[in-house]
Each structure stands twice: as C-alpha cells, then as structure tokens.
Enzyme design. Structure first.
Site, short mmCIF file in Angstrom:
data_model
loop_
_atom_site.label_atom_id
_atom_site.label_comp_id
_atom_site.label_asym_id
_atom_site.label_seq_id
_atom_site.Cartn_x
_atom_site.Cartn_y
_atom_site.Cartn_z
N HIS A 199 0.82 -1.20 0.00
CA HIS A 199 0.00 0.00 0.00
C HIS A 199 0.86 1.26 0.00
O HIS A 199 2.09 1.18 -0.01
CB HIS A 199 -0.93 0.00 1.22
CG HIS A 199 -0.20 -0.07 2.53
ND1 HIS A 199 0.07 -1.26 3.17
CD2 HIS A 199 0.34 0.90 3.32
CE1 HIS A 199 0.73 -1.02 4.30
NE2 HIS A 199 0.90 0.29 4.41
N TYR B 236 -3.54 3.55 2.10
CA TYR B 236 -4.56 3.15 1.13
C TYR B 236 -3.90 2.22 0.10
O TYR B 236 -2.71 2.32 -0.17
CB TYR B 236 -5.15 4.36 0.40
CG TYR B 236 -6.01 5.24 1.27
CD1 TYR B 236 -7.35 4.95 1.49
CD2 TYR B 236 -5.47 6.38 1.86
CE1 TYR B 236 -8.15 5.76 2.28
CE2 TYR B 236 -6.27 7.20 2.67
CZ TYR B 236 -7.59 6.88 2.88
OH TYR B 236 -8.37 7.68 3.67
N THR B 237 -4.72 1.36 -0.49
CA THR B 237 -4.23 0.46 -1.54
C THR B 237 -4.83 0.85 -2.88
O THR B 237 -6.06 0.82 -3.04
CB THR B 237 -4.60 -1.01 -1.25
OG1 THR B 237 -4.11 -1.38 0.04
CG2 THR B 237 -4.01 -1.94 -2.30
N CYS C 296 -8.98 -8.54 5.70
CA CYS C 296 -8.86 -7.09 5.81
C CYS C 296 -10.25 -6.50 5.98
O CYS C 296 -11.12 -6.66 5.12
CB CYS C 296 -8.19 -6.49 4.58
SG CYS C 296 -7.83 -4.72 4.74
#
Length: 280
Positions: A82, A99-100, A254
């Site tokens: 990320h 964030y990814t 996740c």
C-alpha cells in the site's frame, strides 16, 4: 607504401567494428537491465500527484484518478502493498493514512484510489474536499505482504467494507498473469447492497475467470431479493466458500477491527495454522 596504407585502413576498420560491438553490447545491457520500469513512488519522502478525475460511485464513495509523472510511467507497487497518503483534517491538522490503489503496473500513466468517506473520518475530510487539479502527497510502497506467482495453490480472502481494495489488487494481479494458476476465493461483507465497493469489477473478474475466481457477498441488511449471505461472516460460510486448511493455502483478511478479530477466531477454529494467515 600501399601495403602499409592498406594495413592501416584494415586496423582502423577492425577498431571501429570492435568499438561498435562494445557500444551495441552496452546498449543491450542497458535495455535489458532497465526492462522493468522504475516505480513512481518514493518510500522515504512524499511526492505530489495531480488529481485528474473524480468519479462519484455512491453517496460516500468516490474513485480518484491521479496522474503519474509521464503517460508511460508505472505505479511500481508490489502486489498487496500500500501507500501512505497525507492530507489535512477538518481542523487543518496533518493526517496520514494507508490506502491500496486498485490499479496495477499494466495501468500506465495513472493510478486510482477508491475511497469510502466517513462523516467523522479525518482523512475522509481531505478526500471530500479534493477537486480536479489538486495534488495528493503520497509515499510508498509499504507493507509486509510478499507474493510470488505460484507460491500457494489458492487464496481464501475475507474482506469487509473498504478492506476490499488490497484483495482486489492481489486478485487482479493473479488473474491477469497468464503464468499464474492460483485460485482465489473471496468472501466480501458489507452492511447494505449500496455499500459493496468495486462490485462491477469483481463480477467482471468472476465472469472472465469462472474457474479461478469465486466471490460470495454477505450483507447485514440485504434487499428483499438476495441470493448471497445474510448477517455476519460465519465459520460455516468460510468452510463452504474458502479452500480447506493445507500447506499450500493462505487466508487473507482485511476489514474493520471487530470483523478482523471475529475472522481470526473463526479461521483458528477451522484449523488454519498461523503461517496460513495474513492480515492487511
């Protein structure tokens, strides 16, 4: 004199050819050594990226498209890792959050973030205020996840809410690699149907790779007509829709902290050993 002249010319030609071969060789080495383009991020310092498009997906979800340095630049983000994004909250204080991106290196010239903006979220405020032409400060890549094609036979993925983004990135990288035969089984939980992020993209992967990608949606408040799971993700759902424990299986999870805690208990009870598990 003529003989000496010819010998001199021959020597000069041989030297020129030798130099040319060396130059070509060096050029070839450069081309092959630089075959993998350099990534656009810096793990040590923040860099600025311009917002070129903002697409509202729902009342609190938007897709942000940022330009990379050149039209042929690549993200350079290892699978499953990320980036850190820096912005300011409603009080004007600095905030940094991971964030990814949902894009891969095959998506040249830009990268995308799908962001769910929460009413009280500090970084949510920054994204809510962003307009086309603004810049986002980004640093990376970051993350402990390491993946090599073929390292496992199959993944079981347990995602909740915006926790889908690393799962989508990993799944897409696996499925779009013709040399990677890994199977992916995803359970994706949300409150309502409208909360499902990237549904069109996920359904597209399921349609394109029906033998290798399977997605099972779970909703806490499903619509009247619904053929997915209802309530919270249960141990039985995991046993039904994810591969059974084995040395060549890995379970990824996740989601919100309460979900992560519940999923950890479920997969331990089912028999997945610690080395078979990873939490983003």
């Amino acid at each position: 004199m003529n003989l000496e002249f010819l010998q001199t010319v021959d020597t000069q030609i041989l030297v020129s050819v030798a130099v040319a071969i060396v130059v070509v060789g060096v050029g070839a080495v450069f081309v092959f050594s630089s075959k993998k383009p350099k990534g656009s991020f810096d793990p040590e310092k923040f860099k600025e990226f311009k917002l070129v498009k903002r697409t509202q997906l729902s009342h609190n979800v938007a897709k942000f498209t940022f330009a990379l340095p050149t039209p042929t630049s690549v993200l350079g983000l290892p699978i499953g890792q990320h980036i850190s994004c820096r912005g300011k909250d409603g009080q004007g204080e600095e905030v940094i959050k991971p964030y990814t991106p949902t894009t891969l290196d095959s998506d040249v010239g830009h990268f995308e973030l799908v962001i769910k903006m929460y009413p009280q979220g500090r970084m949510s405020h920054h994204f809510r205020e962003m307009r086309v032409g603004d810049y986002l400060s980004v640093k990376g890549p970051k993350g402990r996840f390491r993946y090599q094609p073929g390292s496992v036979r199959a993944f079981g993925m347990l995602a909740g809410g915006s926790g889908i983004t690393p799962m989508f990135q990993v799944a897409r990288a696996i499925l779009e690699n013709p040399k990677d035969k890994t199977n992916v089984h995803l359970i994706y939980a949300n409150v309502t149907y409208e909360d499902i992020l990237l549904k069109e993209e996920l359904d597209g992967l399921a349609a394109k790779y029906p033998d290798r990608f399977h997605v099972y949606y779970v909703l806490n408040q499903p619509p009247e007509v619904w053929d997915g799971g209802v309530g919270f993700v249960s141990k039985e759902m995991i046993q039904t829709h994810c591969p059974a424990p084995a040395s060549d299986i890995q379970i990824l999870r996740c989601g919100p902290p309460p979900m992560n805690k519940a999923m950890a208990a479920h997969i331990e009870a089912i028999g997945y050993a610690p080395e078979m598990q990873f939490q983003f």
